[in-house]
Design a protein around this motif. Sequence first.
Motif, short mmCIF file in Angstrom:
data_model
loop_
_atom_site.label_atom_id
_atom_site.label_comp_id
_atom_site.label_asym_id
_atom_site.label_seq_id
_atom_site.Cartn_x
_atom_site.Cartn_y
_atom_site.Cartn_z
N TYR A 1 0.83 -1.20 0.00
CA TYR A 1 0.00 0.00 0.00
C TYR A 1 0.86 1.25 0.00
O TYR A 1 1.86 1.36 0.72
CB TYR A 1 -0.92 0.02 1.22
CG TYR A 1 -1.72 1.30 1.27
CD1 TYR A 1 -2.80 1.47 0.41
CD2 TYR A 1 -1.37 2.34 2.11
CE1 TYR A 1 -3.53 2.66 0.41
CE2 TYR A 1 -2.09 3.52 2.13
CZ TYR A 1 -3.16 3.67 1.27
OH TYR A 1 -3.86 4.85 1.26
N GLY A 2 0.44 2.21 -0.80
CA GLY A 2 1.11 3.50 -0.83
C GLY A 2 2.28 3.57 -1.78
O GLY A 2 2.93 4.62 -1.88
N LEU A 3 2.58 2.49 -2.50
CA LEU A 3 3.71 2.48 -3.42
C LEU A 3 3.29 3.12 -4.73
O LEU A 3 2.45 2.57 -5.46
CB LEU A 3 4.20 1.05 -3.64
CG LEU A 3 5.47 0.89 -4.48
CD1 LEU A 3 6.65 1.61 -3.82
CD2 LEU A 3 5.79 -0.58 -4.69
N PHE A 4 3.84 4.29 -5.04
CA PHE A 4 3.48 5.01 -6.25
C PHE A 4 4.73 5.42 -7.02
O PHE A 4 5.81 5.57 -6.45
CB PHE A 4 2.66 6.27 -5.92
CG PHE A 4 1.37 5.97 -5.20
CD1 PHE A 4 0.31 5.37 -5.86
CD2 PHE A 4 1.22 6.29 -3.86
CE1 PHE A 4 -0.88 5.09 -5.20
CE2 PHE A 4 0.03 6.03 -3.19
CZ PHE A 4 -1.02 5.43 -3.86
N THR A 5 4.56 5.60 -8.31
CA THR A 5 5.65 6.03 -9.18
C THR A 5 5.35 7.35 -9.87
O THR A 5 6.28 8.08 -10.25
CB THR A 5 5.93 4.96 -10.26
OG1 THR A 5 4.71 4.74 -11.01
CG2 THR A 5 6.38 3.65 -9.64
N PHE B 1 -9.32 4.54 -0.07
CA PHE B 1 -8.82 3.19 -0.32
C PHE B 1 -7.76 2.88 0.72
O PHE B 1 -6.80 3.63 0.89
CB PHE B 1 -8.23 3.07 -1.73
CG PHE B 1 -7.69 1.70 -2.04
CD1 PHE B 1 -8.53 0.60 -2.05
CD2 PHE B 1 -6.34 1.52 -2.30
CE1 PHE B 1 -8.04 -0.67 -2.33
CE2 PHE B 1 -5.84 0.25 -2.59
CZ PHE B 1 -6.68 -0.84 -2.60
N THR B 2 -7.92 1.78 1.43
CA THR B 2 -7.01 1.45 2.53
C THR B 2 -5.92 0.47 2.14
O THR B 2 -5.06 0.15 2.96
CB THR B 2 -7.79 0.84 3.71
OG1 THR B 2 -8.22 -0.49 3.33
CG2 THR B 2 -9.00 1.69 4.08
N GLY B 3 -5.96 -0.01 0.91
CA GLY B 3 -5.06 -1.07 0.49
C GLY B 3 -5.72 -2.43 0.57
O GLY B 3 -5.30 -3.38 -0.09
N ARG B 4 -6.78 -2.51 1.36
CA ARG B 4 -7.53 -3.76 1.54
C ARG B 4 -8.97 -3.64 1.04
O ARG B 4 -9.58 -4.62 0.64
CB ARG B 4 -7.56 -4.15 3.02
CG ARG B 4 -6.19 -4.42 3.61
CD ARG B 4 -6.28 -4.63 5.10
NE ARG B 4 -4.97 -4.89 5.68
CZ ARG B 4 -4.43 -6.09 5.81
NH1 ARG B 4 -5.12 -7.15 5.41
NH2 ARG B 4 -3.24 -6.23 6.33
N GLU B 5 -9.51 -2.42 1.13
CA GLU B 5 -10.92 -2.21 0.84
C GLU B 5 -11.16 -0.73 0.55
O GLU B 5 -10.29 0.11 0.79
CB GLU B 5 -11.77 -2.64 2.03
CG GLU B 5 -11.44 -1.87 3.32
CD GLU B 5 -12.03 -2.53 4.56
OE1 GLU B 5 -13.19 -2.95 4.50
OE2 GLU B 5 -11.31 -2.61 5.59
N PHE B 6 -12.34 -0.45 0.02
CA PHE B 6 -12.76 0.92 -0.24
C PHE B 6 -13.85 1.32 0.74
O PHE B 6 -14.76 0.54 1.02
CB PHE B 6 -13.35 1.05 -1.65
CG PHE B 6 -12.36 1.02 -2.77
CD1 PHE B 6 -11.73 2.18 -3.21
CD2 PHE B 6 -12.07 -0.18 -3.41
CE1 PHE B 6 -10.84 2.15 -4.27
CE2 PHE B 6 -11.17 -0.22 -4.47
CZ PHE B 6 -10.56 0.95 -4.90
#
Length: 290
Positions: free
Chosen positions: A7-11, A137-142
């Motif tokens: 989660y949170g990995l962006f480019t 978005f939590t990485g697991r659910e919306f």
Amino acid sequence: MANVCPYGLFTHAVVRGIPETFGKTAGDDGENREVSVDLAKAQRQFGCLTGALRQKVGLQLIEIPPDPELPASWRIEDVAVIQGDTALITRPFKQQRRSEVEAVRRVMSELNLTVVEMGAEEGDSGGATLEGSDVLFTGREFFVGISSHTNRKGAEVLADTFRDFAVSTVPVCGGARLKNICSMGGADTIIISNSDGAKKTLRMMEQLTDHHYEVLTVPEEAAANCIYIKGPSKRDFLLHRPAEECPDSIPAFQKLQDYTLLPTACSEASKLGASLSSVCLLINKKHTYF
């Protein structure tokens, strides 16, 4: 179960410049009312935020030019919800904002994302409205906030688009949009305002999820919206409101160990009901297309 990256990995970050017509339309708290804002200051704050994303976090920045005919188009978070390789182009509540999606749609296509449209008014999603600032978005659910900008039909379109994830709706209590009162501070941490309305929304979120989230409470509502990014360097970054704007909340952010804290001003945009996350769309691309 969805196969997702950490989660949170962006480019990449997609932003849209501040037009000279900034502030000519009313904020979330009123209709047909011009809000007194400092255009030059807003543009400086926008430049500082985009500079932090590019130079400090290390994201590739894609900037769509400002459009004076679309005075709210800098609130780019509202017009798309992106997860993985899919971009859902939303339908903002206000009719005059719906043409904002065109430039964003083009960028999503150029990035080779799968673009999903909410559809025409007369289609299956007729009457649906959805704005990204109501989507957490939590990485697991919306979690989708049901507000004056987003309705249940809009949440249903999102659920149909991202079928690998649970989607829960919650009323927005005490704020104009869901992400005015809460945001993610990491893979398992929700940052939330200390207001009674925010606490009520949080209790409902906790009842709807099977996952336990840590909660970081901040005393000032404006401080509840942050931007968490695990940058290309794999470091944890948190863009948050500075001490000049939210002095009482700084000690809470300092509890986040091993984070790189990036104080980022947002005073002018906040006069129009916006938050830090309002001005960018974050994307994770394994390959570079720009």
